[in-house]
Design a protein around this motif. Structure first.
Motif, PDB file in Angstrom:
ATOM      1  N   THR A  38     -15.033  -0.086 -11.532  1.00  0.00           N
ATOM      2  CA  THR A  38     -15.130  -0.432 -10.117  1.00  0.00           C
ATOM      3  C   THR A  38     -13.751  -0.247  -9.515  1.00  0.00           C
ATOM      4  O   THR A  38     -12.780  -0.832  -9.991  1.00  0.00           O
ATOM      5  CB  THR A  38     -15.601  -1.886  -9.936  1.00  0.00           C
ATOM      6  N   GLY A  39     -13.676   0.572  -8.479  1.00  0.00           N
ATOM      7  CA  GLY A  39     -12.391   0.871  -7.871  1.00  0.00           C
ATOM      8  C   GLY A  39     -12.291   0.373  -6.450  1.00  0.00           C
ATOM      9  O   GLY A  39     -13.299   0.270  -5.745  1.00  0.00           O
ATOM     10  N   VAL A  40     -11.057   0.042  -6.047  1.00  0.00           N
ATOM     11  CA  VAL A  40     -10.795  -0.363  -4.673  1.00  0.00           C
ATOM     12  C   VAL A  40      -9.563   0.370  -4.158  1.00  0.00           C
ATOM     13  O   VAL A  40      -8.619   0.624  -4.897  1.00  0.00           O
ATOM     14  CB  VAL A  40     -10.619  -1.892  -4.527  1.00  0.00           C
ATOM     15  N   VAL A  41      -9.618   0.690  -2.872  1.00  0.00           N
ATOM     16  CA  VAL A  41      -8.485   1.292  -2.180  1.00  0.00           C
ATOM     17  C   VAL A  41      -7.642   0.162  -1.622  1.00  0.00           C
ATOM     18  O   VAL A  41      -8.176  -0.765  -1.005  1.00  0.00           O
ATOM     19  CB  VAL A  41      -8.960   2.215  -1.035  1.00  0.00           C
ATOM     20  N   LEU A  42      -6.338   0.234  -1.836  1.00  0.00           N
ATOM     21  CA  LEU A  42      -5.402  -0.782  -1.365  1.00  0.00           C
ATOM     22  C   LEU A  42      -4.503  -0.212  -0.292  1.00  0.00           C
ATOM     23  O   LEU A  42      -4.192   0.987  -0.306  1.00  0.00           O
ATOM     24  CB  LEU A  42      -4.502  -1.249  -2.521  1.00  0.00           C
ATOM     25  N   ARG A  43      -4.068  -1.071   0.605  1.00  0.00           N
ATOM     26  CA  ARG A  43      -3.077  -0.684   1.615  1.00  0.00           C
ATOM     27  C   ARG A  43      -1.972  -1.719   1.604  1.00  0.00           C
ATOM     28  O   ARG A  43      -2.237  -2.915   1.693  1.00  0.00           O
ATOM     29  CB  ARG A  43      -3.714  -0.603   2.991  1.00  0.00           C
ATOM     30  N   THR A  80      -3.720  -5.217   0.851  1.00  0.00           N
ATOM     31  CA  THR A  80      -5.047  -5.618   1.301  1.00  0.00           C
ATOM     32  C   THR A  80      -6.053  -4.551   0.919  1.00  0.00           C
ATOM     33  O   THR A  80      -5.713  -3.376   0.758  1.00  0.00           O
ATOM     34  CB  THR A  80      -5.093  -5.827   2.827  1.00  0.00           C
ATOM     35  N   ALA A  81      -7.291  -4.980   0.779  1.00  0.00           N
ATOM     36  CA  ALA A  81      -8.390  -4.073   0.478  1.00  0.00           C
ATOM     37  C   ALA A  81      -9.566  -4.452   1.363  1.00  0.00           C
ATOM     38  O   ALA A  81      -9.957  -5.625   1.406  1.00  0.00           O
ATOM     39  CB  ALA A  81      -8.781  -4.170  -0.996  1.00  0.00           C
ATOM     40  N   ARG A  82     -10.095  -3.479   2.062  1.00  0.00           N
ATOM     41  CA  ARG A  82     -11.288  -3.706   2.887  1.00  0.00           C
ATOM     42  C   ARG A  82     -12.443  -4.043   1.946  1.00  0.00           C
ATOM     43  O   ARG A  82     -12.628  -3.404   0.906  1.00  0.00           O
ATOM     44  CB  ARG A  82     -11.590  -2.430   3.675  1.00  0.00           C
ATOM     45  N   GLY A 142     -17.006  -5.223   4.925  1.00  0.00           N
ATOM     46  CA  GLY A 142     -15.939  -4.262   5.191  1.00  0.00           C
ATOM     47  C   GLY A 142     -16.142  -3.526   6.499  1.00  0.00           C
ATOM     48  O   GLY A 142     -15.173  -3.238   7.219  1.00  0.00           O
ATOM     49  N   ILE A 143     -17.385  -3.236   6.837  1.00  0.00           N
ATOM     50  CA  ILE A 143     -17.682  -2.577   8.116  1.00  0.00           C
ATOM     51  C   ILE A 143     -17.279  -3.481   9.276  1.00  0.00           C
ATOM     52  O   ILE A 143     -16.783  -3.013  10.302  1.00  0.00           O
ATOM     53  CB  ILE A 143     -19.179  -2.197   8.187  1.00  0.00           C
ATOM     54  N   ARG A 144     -17.437  -4.798   9.091  1.00  0.00           N
ATOM     55  CA  ARG A 144     -17.015  -5.760  10.123  1.00  0.00           C
ATOM     56  C   ARG A 144     -15.498  -5.931  10.164  1.00  0.00           C
ATOM     57  O   ARG A 144     -14.972  -6.599  11.035  1.00  0.00           O
ATOM     58  CB  ARG A 144     -17.660  -7.124   9.869  1.00  0.00           C
ATOM     59  N   GLY A 145     -14.800  -5.360   9.186  1.00  0.00           N
ATOM     60  CA  GLY A 145     -13.341  -5.447   9.167  1.00  0.00           C
ATOM     61  C   GLY A 145     -12.786  -6.518   8.256  1.00  0.00           C
ATOM     62  O   GLY A 145     -11.581  -6.767   8.252  1.00  0.00           O
ATOM     63  N   ASP A 146     -13.625  -7.156   7.456  1.00  0.00           N
ATOM     64  CA  ASP A 146     -13.153  -8.181   6.530  1.00  0.00           C
ATOM     65  C   ASP A 146     -12.378  -7.539   5.387  1.00  0.00           C
ATOM     66  O   ASP A 146     -12.731  -6.449   4.906  1.00  0.00           O
ATOM     67  CB  ASP A 146     -14.326  -8.975   5.943  1.00  0.00           C
ATOM     68  N   GLY A 161     -13.478  -7.895  -7.943  1.00  0.00           N
ATOM     69  CA  GLY A 161     -14.797  -8.494  -7.727  1.00  0.00           C
ATOM     70  C   GLY A 161     -14.966  -9.047  -6.329  1.00  0.00           C
ATOM     71  O   GLY A 161     -16.037  -8.880  -5.721  1.00  0.00           O
ATOM     72  N   ARG A 162     -13.935  -9.694  -5.783  1.00  0.00           N
ATOM     73  CA  ARG A 162     -14.007 -10.214  -4.411  1.00  0.00           C
ATOM     74  C   ARG A 162     -14.173  -9.077  -3.412  1.00  0.00           C
ATOM     75  O   ARG A 162     -14.907  -9.208  -2.435  1.00  0.00           O
ATOM     76  CB  ARG A 162     -12.768 -11.046  -4.072  1.00  0.00           C
ATOM     77  N   VAL A 163     -13.521  -7.966  -3.670  1.00  0.00           N
ATOM     78  CA  VAL A 163     -13.665  -6.804  -2.779  1.00  0.00           C
ATOM     79  C   VAL A 163     -15.054  -6.201  -2.932  1.00  0.00           C
ATOM     80  O   VAL A 163     -15.760  -5.938  -1.946  1.00  0.00           O
ATOM     81  CB  VAL A 163     -12.582  -5.736  -3.064  1.00  0.00           C
TER      82      VAL A 163
END
Length: 163
Positions: free
Chosen positions: A63-68, A97-99, A105-109, A156-158
């Motif tokens: 499971t991957g997440v993009v970070l900024r 942060t990670a959307r 995520g679509i709502r911007g959380d 997991g939270r993302v």
């Protein structure tokens, strides 16, 4: 961590738009990765400043997440990475942060935490640095397990849109 192909890595991202996945640059040493000794894969994008990626196994699946990374002034004081619990000079720890995935995520959380700016937590927990006064060194195995647990919880939270 089980061995992954570049296609596996690209397919693992849960919070990335298709164009982000297409632009994703895998680590330059990707073909040399020793997967047997890797708890999770994390790297900074060599082309897009402030962007990073983490791939961890959740329930046996990558499971991957993009970070900024947050932009702003670097701090002069020491700071601690929330993942590897390593003290670093302040300019070597940043808020990432990670959307969130899905509707959240679509709502911007998003979810955020302080991490080593070079995303080298996997290596940092394996280094034996000098002890600070009154610091008790945890065993390397406990530090590795703790870091893996914290990165899996963050991913997991993302992925699940919680936290």
């Amino acid at each position: 961590m089980r061995a992954l192909t570049e296609d596996d890595v690209r397919a693992a991202f849960v919070n990335a738009a298709p164009d982000e996945v297409a632009q994703l640059a895998v680590p330059h040493d990707f073909v040399l990765i020793d997967w047997d000794h890797l708890d999770f894969l994390a790297w900074s994008d060599p082309l897009l400043r402030g962007r990073g990626y983490v791939v961890a196994e959740l329930d046996g699946e990558p499971t991957g997440v993009v970070l900024r990374a947050a932009s702003g002034a670097n701090r002069a004081r020491a700071a601690m990475c929330n993942l590897c619990h390593t003290m670093q000079p302040g300019n070597q720890v940043a808020l990432f942060t990670a959307r969130k995935a899905g509707d959240a995520g679509i709502r911007g959380d998003s979810v955020g935490t302080y991490m080593c700016t070079d995303l080298s937590c996997h290596e940092n927990v394996r280094l034996a640095g000098p002890l600070a006064p009154s610091e008790v060194r945890a065993s390397v195995d406990r530090r590795i397990d703790g870091t893996r647990h914290r990165i899996e919880a963050f991913v997991g939270r993302v992925a699940h849109g919680t936290g």
